[in-house]
Write a protein that holds these residues in place. Structure first.
Motif, PDB file in Angstrom:
ATOM      1  N   PRO A  61     -18.935 -21.581  72.630  1.00  0.00           N
ATOM      2  CA  PRO A  61     -18.525 -20.471  71.767  1.00  0.00           C
ATOM      3  C   PRO A  61     -18.373 -20.908  70.315  1.00  0.00           C
ATOM      4  O   PRO A  61     -18.036 -22.059  70.025  1.00  0.00           O
ATOM      5  CB  PRO A  61     -17.178 -20.041  72.354  1.00  0.00           C
ATOM      6  CG  PRO A  61     -17.174 -20.560  73.739  1.00  0.00           C
ATOM      7  CD  PRO A  61     -17.976 -21.802  73.723  1.00  0.00           C
ATOM      8  N   THR A  62     -18.600 -19.981  69.408  1.00  0.00           N
ATOM      9  CA  THR A  62     -18.412 -20.261  67.996  1.00  0.00           C
ATOM     10  C   THR A  62     -16.933 -20.343  67.650  1.00  0.00           C
ATOM     11  O   THR A  62     -16.525 -21.130  66.806  1.00  0.00           O
ATOM     12  CB  THR A  62     -19.069 -19.154  67.148  1.00  0.00           C
ATOM     13  OG1 THR A  62     -20.402 -18.945  67.615  1.00  0.00           O
ATOM     14  CG2 THR A  62     -19.112 -19.549  65.688  1.00  0.00           C
ATOM     15  N   ASP A  63     -16.131 -19.525  68.284  1.00  0.00           N
ATOM     16  CA  ASP A  63     -14.695 -19.477  68.001  1.00  0.00           C
ATOM     17  C   ASP A  63     -13.931 -19.802  69.271  1.00  0.00           C
ATOM     18  O   ASP A  63     -13.927 -19.029  70.231  1.00  0.00           O
ATOM     19  CB  ASP A  63     -14.295 -18.098  67.477  1.00  0.00           C
ATOM     20  CG  ASP A  63     -12.861 -18.063  66.952  1.00  0.00           C
ATOM     21  OD1 ASP A  63     -11.944 -18.257  67.756  1.00  0.00           O
ATOM     22  OD2 ASP A  63     -12.684 -17.839  65.737  1.00  0.00           O
ATOM     23  N   THR A  64     -13.290 -20.963  69.304  1.00  0.00           N
ATOM     24  CA  THR A  64     -12.607 -21.408  70.511  1.00  0.00           C
ATOM     25  C   THR A  64     -11.362 -20.584  70.825  1.00  0.00           C
ATOM     26  O   THR A  64     -11.009 -20.401  71.992  1.00  0.00           O
ATOM     27  CB  THR A  64     -12.219 -22.889  70.391  1.00  0.00           C
ATOM     28  OG1 THR A  64     -11.405 -23.067  69.228  1.00  0.00           O
ATOM     29  CG2 THR A  64     -13.464 -23.756  70.245  1.00  0.00           C
ATOM     30  N   TYR A  65     -10.694 -20.063  69.786  1.00  0.00           N
ATOM     31  CA  TYR A  65      -9.489 -19.271  70.024  1.00  0.00           C
ATOM     32  C   TYR A  65      -9.831 -17.931  70.658  1.00  0.00           C
ATOM     33  O   TYR A  65      -9.190 -17.487  71.621  1.00  0.00           O
ATOM     34  CB  TYR A  65      -8.728 -19.068  68.713  1.00  0.00           C
ATOM     35  CG  TYR A  65      -8.233 -20.348  68.102  1.00  0.00           C
ATOM     36  CD1 TYR A  65      -7.121 -21.002  68.633  1.00  0.00           C
ATOM     37  CD2 TYR A  65      -8.870 -20.923  67.016  1.00  0.00           C
ATOM     38  CE1 TYR A  65      -6.662 -22.193  68.095  1.00  0.00           C
ATOM     39  CE2 TYR A  65      -8.425 -22.116  66.460  1.00  0.00           C
ATOM     40  CZ  TYR A  65      -7.319 -22.740  67.007  1.00  0.00           C
ATOM     41  OH  TYR A  65      -6.885 -23.923  66.472  1.00  0.00           O
ATOM     42  N   LEU A  66     -10.856 -17.273  70.133  1.00  0.00           N
ATOM     43  CA  LEU A  66     -11.297 -16.025  70.748  1.00  0.00           C
ATOM     44  C   LEU A  66     -11.816 -16.267  72.155  1.00  0.00           C
ATOM     45  O   LEU A  66     -11.613 -15.453  73.050  1.00  0.00           O
ATOM     46  CB  LEU A  66     -12.387 -15.374  69.886  1.00  0.00           C
ATOM     47  CG  LEU A  66     -11.933 -14.599  68.654  1.00  0.00           C
ATOM     48  CD1 LEU A  66     -13.132 -14.095  67.872  1.00  0.00           C
ATOM     49  CD2 LEU A  66     -11.036 -13.429  69.056  1.00  0.00           C
ATOM     50  N   ALA A  67     -12.485 -17.398  72.344  1.00  0.00           N
ATOM     51  CA  ALA A  67     -13.009 -17.718  73.665  1.00  0.00           C
ATOM     52  C   ALA A  67     -11.880 -17.844  74.682  1.00  0.00           C
ATOM     53  O   ALA A  67     -11.969 -17.331  75.805  1.00  0.00           O
ATOM     54  CB  ALA A  67     -13.816 -19.007  73.607  1.00  0.00           C
ATOM     55  N   ALA A  68     -10.815 -18.535  74.292  1.00  0.00           N
ATOM     56  CA  ALA A  68      -9.678 -18.695  75.197  1.00  0.00           C
ATOM     57  C   ALA A  68      -9.051 -17.344  75.533  1.00  0.00           C
ATOM     58  O   ALA A  68      -8.685 -17.081  76.701  1.00  0.00           O
ATOM     59  CB  ALA A  68      -8.646 -19.625  74.571  1.00  0.00           C
TER      60      ALA A  68
END
Length: 265
Positions: A22-29
């Protein structure tokens, strides 16, 4: 005759299986916590092929975990946004169609697009920057080195503690790691590579030293030695001119400690 400009190379990192993280790990989580599956593509299955992004986002915002292909023109910064860290696979890609950025001068080595051509796989060590091969070689040696350092500590705890404390004081006073190495890494676009190498070095040395029976204080100083060593290897070509800079480089490589550090190639 004016020299022609060096062609810009665009890099992308993937997980070891070839899929794009994912490009954004926080959104992915967050999305995973909601039970959602995050789409991806596998670059290893598409060498030489053109790939369209499966679920493109709004240009060029982070409104979903994986909304665009995220490329780097300075490979030493690639590891800044890799959710699982090292190891990775590294690819040369060609951006196609419209490209963008988050804007401003803060992201000069990023390029975003929603279509790419996968050119080829390249050496993963480049993700640490110009001297990544030397860094990986040092990381591979660290379990043995840290075990050796721990054994030396056990053989002469008081003398070794004095030696390490004197070295640590010089490292802190000169800011060899927190100032010289980190600043030179930032200027040469290896900041993410240095951060990743420091973490890997600290973990490898800490595990090996603890396994060899070192006490917690010894483990902490051995970890510092390991982090300094990989920083000295990574930034060897950027901390080298003049007597004082050579002394800084020497501190990073362990000058003043009993066991000499490996000499960089």
């Amino acid at each position: 005759m004016a020299r022609s400009a060096r062609p810009v190379v665009h890099y992308m990192a993937t997980r070891p299986d070839g899929t794009v993280p994912p490009t954004d790990t926080y959104l992915a989580a967050y999305h995973r916590a909601q039970g959602e599956t995050i789409p991806t593509v596998n670059l290893a299955d598409n060498i030489g092929q053109v790939i369209d992004h499966p679920t493109p986002g709004r240009k060029w915002y982070t409104d979903r975990p994986f909304g665009y292909f995220h490329m780097y023109t300075r490979p030493g910064e690639i590891l800044e946004r890799i959710e699982d860290g090292w190891p990775i696979r590294l690819w040369i890609v060609e951006p196609l169609g419209e490209t963008g950025n988050w804007g401003g001068h803060f992201y000069p080595y990023w390029l975003l697009s929603q279509q790419i051509r996968v050119v080829e796989e390249t050496d993963a060590w480049k993700a640490f920057g110009h001297r990544g091969a030397q860094v990986l070689a040092t990381l591979a040696q660290l379990p043995d080195l840290a075990g050796q350092w721990a054994t030396e500590w056990t053989a002469d705890p008081e003398g070794t503690l004095r030696t390490y404390k004197a070295w640590e004081k010089r490292v802190d006073h000169t800011r060899a790691l927190t100032g010289w190495a980190s600043c030179r890494a930032e200027y040469s676009r290896r900041e993410a590579g240095l951060q990743a190498a420091n973490e890997l070095a600290g973990n490898a040395a800490g595990e090996a030293a603890a396994a060899a029976g070192a006490d917690p204080h010894a483990v902490t100083l051995i970890q510092l030695r390991a982090r300094c060593l990989v920083a000295g290897q990574l930034m060897f070509d950027r901390i080298r001119n003049g007597e004082y800079e050579q002394s800084i480089r020497g501190l990073l490589l362990g000058a003043g400690l009993d066991t000499p550090a490996p000499v960089p190639a």
